[in-house]
Write a protein that holds these residues in place. Structure first.
Motif: not given
Lengths: 63, 85
Positions: A17-18, A21-25, A44-45
């Protein structure tokens, strides 16, 4: 389904899942404010079942 | 949630007056305790971290230092969106 089960059944699904999606924006700053759209919120997911401590590093650049 | 500024500009007034439009970089750390699987709204904390910097134009780069959680932009009007997730 997975071989990586040593950290729990929810761990490998959480990694997937990570990665999907992504860990930065990166969000622009405009007129002194974050340029979010009207209906945009930052979330935060969490993908693990248990509570966790999570750390976000916020780097702001500009003038 | 715990927001901590890691750097600040002690000479902001000097820089704004004598070196306007100098690009500044600042960092802050946001620690969050999650409640298990699901989403948590951190918009207000990020907005306050940026407001503290007093930057007028630039970029805010958020980096989550983990491999089993994500950062997302999502609709904040109907909470059903996040429950469906």
């Amino acid at each position: 389904m997975f071989k990586h089960v040593s950290e729990g059944q929810d761990d490998m699904p959480a990694h997937i899942r990570t990665i999907l999606t992504q860990t930065s924006l990166t969000i622009p700053i405009q007129n002194g404010k974050l340029a979010l759209g009207t209906w945009q919120g930052i979330y935060l997911y969490e993908h693990r079942y248990q509570p966790h401590h999570r750390n976000i590093l916020i780097t702001s650049m500009g003038y | 949630m715990d927001l901590r500024m890691l750097s600040h500009f002690s000479n902001m007034h000097y820089m704004d007056r004598y070196m306007p439009n100098t690009i500044k970089i600042t960092q802050a750390n946001l620690s969050i305790n999650t409640m298990g699987r699901g989403t948590q709204d951190i918009t207000a904390e990020i907005i306050s971290a940026v407001t503290i910097t007093k930057l007028q134009a630039g970029l805010c780069y958020l980096f989550l230092q983990h491999t089993s959680a994500s950062l997302i932009l999502c609709e904040n009007y109907d909470s059903q969106v996040r429950r469906d997730l």
